[in-house]
Design an enzyme around this catalytic site. Structure first.
Site, short mmCIF file in Angstrom:
data_model
loop_
_atom_site.label_atom_id
_atom_site.label_comp_id
_atom_site.label_asym_id
_atom_site.label_seq_id
_atom_site.Cartn_x
_atom_site.Cartn_y
_atom_site.Cartn_z
N ARG A 17 0.80 -1.24 0.00
CA ARG A 17 0.00 0.00 0.00
C ARG A 17 0.83 1.28 0.00
O ARG A 17 0.42 2.29 0.58
CB ARG A 17 -0.97 0.04 1.19
CG ARG A 17 -2.00 -1.04 1.19
CD ARG A 17 -3.01 -0.93 0.04
NE ARG A 17 -3.81 -2.13 -0.01
CZ ARG A 17 -3.45 -3.21 -0.73
NH1 ARG A 17 -2.37 -3.21 -1.47
NH2 ARG A 17 -4.21 -4.28 -0.73
N SER A 57 -10.36 0.38 3.67
CA SER A 57 -9.63 -0.01 4.88
C SER A 57 -8.79 1.16 5.38
O SER A 57 -7.99 1.72 4.63
CB SER A 57 -8.71 -1.19 4.59
OG SER A 57 -9.49 -2.31 4.27
N GLU A 109 -3.45 3.23 6.30
CA GLU A 109 -3.32 3.11 4.85
C GLU A 109 -3.68 4.47 4.23
O GLU A 109 -3.05 4.94 3.29
CB GLU A 109 -4.32 2.02 4.40
CG GLU A 109 -4.23 1.65 2.96
CD GLU A 109 -5.18 0.50 2.61
OE1 GLU A 109 -5.26 -0.49 3.37
OE2 GLU A 109 -5.84 0.60 1.57
C1 LIG Z 1 -15.36 1.37 -0.56
C2 LIG Z 1 -13.86 1.40 -0.78
C3 LIG Z 1 -13.18 0.21 -1.05
C4 LIG Z 1 -11.79 0.22 -1.24
N1 LIG Z 1 -11.15 -0.96 -1.51
C5 LIG Z 1 -9.82 -0.96 -1.71
C6 LIG Z 1 -9.13 -2.19 -1.99
O1 LIG Z 1 -9.72 -3.25 -2.09
N2 LIG Z 1 -7.79 -2.14 -2.17
C7 LIG Z 1 -7.09 -0.97 -2.08
O2 LIG Z 1 -5.86 -0.99 -2.25
N3 LIG Z 1 -7.72 0.20 -1.81
C8 LIG Z 1 -9.06 0.24 -1.63
N4 LIG Z 1 -9.69 1.42 -1.36
C9 LIG Z 1 -8.89 2.67 -1.23
C10 LIG Z 1 -8.74 3.49 -2.52
O3 LIG Z 1 -9.86 3.32 -3.37
C11 LIG Z 1 -7.46 3.14 -3.29
O4 LIG Z 1 -6.31 3.35 -2.52
C12 LIG Z 1 -7.35 3.97 -4.58
O5 LIG Z 1 -6.31 3.46 -5.35
C13 LIG Z 1 -7.08 5.46 -4.32
O6 LIG Z 1 -7.21 6.14 -5.55
P1 LIG Z 1 -7.73 7.65 -5.61
O7 LIG Z 1 -7.71 8.08 -7.02
O8 LIG Z 1 -9.01 7.79 -4.90
O9 LIG Z 1 -6.56 8.35 -4.80
P2 LIG Z 1 -6.69 9.60 -3.83
O10 LIG Z 1 -7.40 9.19 -2.59
O11 LIG Z 1 -7.21 10.77 -4.57
O12 LIG Z 1 -5.15 9.84 -3.48
C14 LIG Z 1 -4.43 8.89 -2.72
C15 LIG Z 1 -2.96 9.36 -2.65
O13 LIG Z 1 -2.40 9.33 -3.95
C16 LIG Z 1 -1.94 10.63 -4.34
N5 LIG Z 1 -2.23 10.77 -5.77
C17 LIG Z 1 -3.44 10.83 -6.38
N6 LIG Z 1 -3.28 10.92 -7.71
C18 LIG Z 1 -1.95 10.93 -7.95
C19 LIG Z 1 -1.14 11.00 -9.13
N7 LIG Z 1 -1.69 11.09 -10.35
N8 LIG Z 1 0.21 10.97 -8.99
C20 LIG Z 1 0.78 10.87 -7.77
N9 LIG Z 1 0.08 10.81 -6.61
C21 LIG Z 1 -1.28 10.83 -6.70
C22 LIG Z 1 -2.72 11.60 -3.46
O14 LIG Z 1 -2.01 12.82 -3.30
C23 LIG Z 1 -2.81 10.80 -2.17
O15 LIG Z 1 -1.61 10.89 -1.44
C24 LIG Z 1 -11.07 1.45 -1.17
C25 LIG Z 1 -11.77 2.64 -0.91
C26 LIG Z 1 -13.15 2.62 -0.72
C27 LIG Z 1 -13.86 3.93 -0.47
#
Ligand SMILES: Cc1cc2nc3c(=O)[nH]c(=O)nc-3n(C[C@H](O)[C@H](O)[C@H](O)COP(=O)(O)OP(=O)(O)OC[C@H]3O[C@@H](n4cnc5c(N)ncnc54)[C@H](O)[C@@H]3O)c2cc1C
Length: 298
Positions: free
Chosen positions: A172, A221, A291
């Site tokens: 992660r 999570s 995480e």
């Molecule tokens: C219902 C639910 C279920 C989930 N299940 C999982 C799962 O099974 N497995 C899992 O791993 N995660 C899970 N997640 C967490 C999340 O969806 C993942 O970590 C996802 O990959 C985050 O993507 P995001 O675009 O929303 O990132 P954001 O939340 O927008 O950003 C996360 C981090 O990445 C950085 N970031 C964003 N975009 C970029 C970019 N282009 N370049 C560099 N840095 C960047 C941000 O600054 C921040 O630090 C879940 C979340 C929810 C709400």
């Protein structure tokens, strides 16, 4: 840096001031972005970064793994979730996806073309950029397993290709040099039989609906699983399901999920996380790590 009006005139994308970030994260909490920019495309993003010249920039995808503090974010928030969503298919199963594409869409695109390896992304509600930064994964898979190379952009708007081998890839987390962001990634996928991947996606989504509080505001999570243990099981064993601070409470369905109500503040979530960490340390002698990333002014 040039004046904001002068910057805006040169852009095709939308640059706005003082925008509430509640709509831009899945907990639906947090303060305002001083400036909020949604690029039209990659060229527009390059122009923007050259114009704002090394100002403080925070990238946001779908905000599904961040806790944005109530005092908001200083400087520029660049949100990719409604842009940078092209993809290209090369020879031999090489697919290139832009960083604003949703994980769900990427799972569907590759499945529809009968390529396997990214089905597990279907239930992860983030963008590719966020998934790369977080090394998103589930059911024993993670996104970096199939990455071949990525393209990064830095705060001056310069692009750089990097191969997977050049990154430290952890559970992660993937370390990025300060001021670098993902704009696309290429994946090496394997051809499979028609419908195999689509059937797998249906099965994975069904499993999620059974085990997780899908449909309620959360960030998935909250805590990483300690070695050979499950954070959810630890919290459950301490009777924390349903425990609440203000408008934030521990899900009764899955103890590693924190749910927010409409009235919730980011501070409620942060306090609840801190309470849980102390309780687990005191009672189980385990130091849980989050995480979720905390962003914004403390
Ligand atoms: C219902 C639910 C279920 C989930 N299940 C999982 C799962 O099974 N497995 C899992 O791993 N995660 C899970 N997640 C967490 C999340 O969806 C993942 O970590 C996802 O990959 C985050 O993507 P995001 O675009 O929303 O990132 P954001 O939340 O927008 O950003 C996360 C981090 O990445 C950085 N970031 C964003 N975009 C970029 C970019 N282009 N370049 C560099 N840095 C960047 C941000 O600054 C921040 O630090 C879940 C979340 C929810 C709400």
């Amino acid at each position: 840096m040039k004046k904001i009006d002068a910057i805006e005139k040169n852009l095709k994308g939308r640059l706005r001031k003082n925008i509430s970030l509640k709509k831009y994260n899945t907990w639906k909490v947090g303060g305002n972005a001083e400036y909020f920019y949604e690029p039209y495309d990659l060229d527009d993003l390059i122009i923007f970064l050259k114009l704002v010249k090394n100002q403080h920039v925070t990238f946001l995808g779908n905000g599904s793994n961040v806790l944005i503090r109530d005092s908001g974010i200083k400087g520029f928030v660049v949100c990719l979730k409604n842009s940078l969503n092209n993809f290209y298919r090369g020879n031999d199963g090489i697919f290139t996806f832009e960083a604003g594409l949703s994980c769900m869409k990427i799972a569907q695109i590759s499945a529809n073309q009968s390529f396997s390896g990214l089905e597990f992304l279907c239930g992860i509600p983030g963008t590719l950029g966020g998934a790369l930064r977080m090394n998103a994964g589930c059911y024993g898979e993670n996104i970096w397993k199939s990455v071949d190379s990525v393209v990064l952009i830095n705060r001056s708007g310069n692009l750089k290709n990097k191969r997977k081998e050049e990154f430290n890839i952890d559970y992660r987390n993937v370390d990025l040099d300060d001021g670098n962001f993902f704009v696309s990634a290429s994946f090496n996928l394997k051809k499979n039989r028609l419908n195999d991947s689509s059937d797998k996606i249906k099965e994975l989504l069904k499993n999620r609906r059974i085990s997780q509080p899908t449909g309620l505001p959360s960030c998935g999570s909250v805590f990483k699983n300690p070695d050979n243990d499950s954070a959810g099981k630890i919290l459950d064993s301490l009777g924390l399901k349903g425990y609440r601070i203000g408008g934030a409470y521990v899900s009764k369905k899955h103890a590693n999920f924190i749910i927010t109500e409409k009235s919730a503040k980011s501070g409620d979530v942060e306090e609840l996380i801190s309470f849980i960490k102390h309780k687990v340390l005191e009672e189980k002698k385990i130091l849980l790590e989050t995480e979720v990333k905390f962003i914004g002014i403390k």
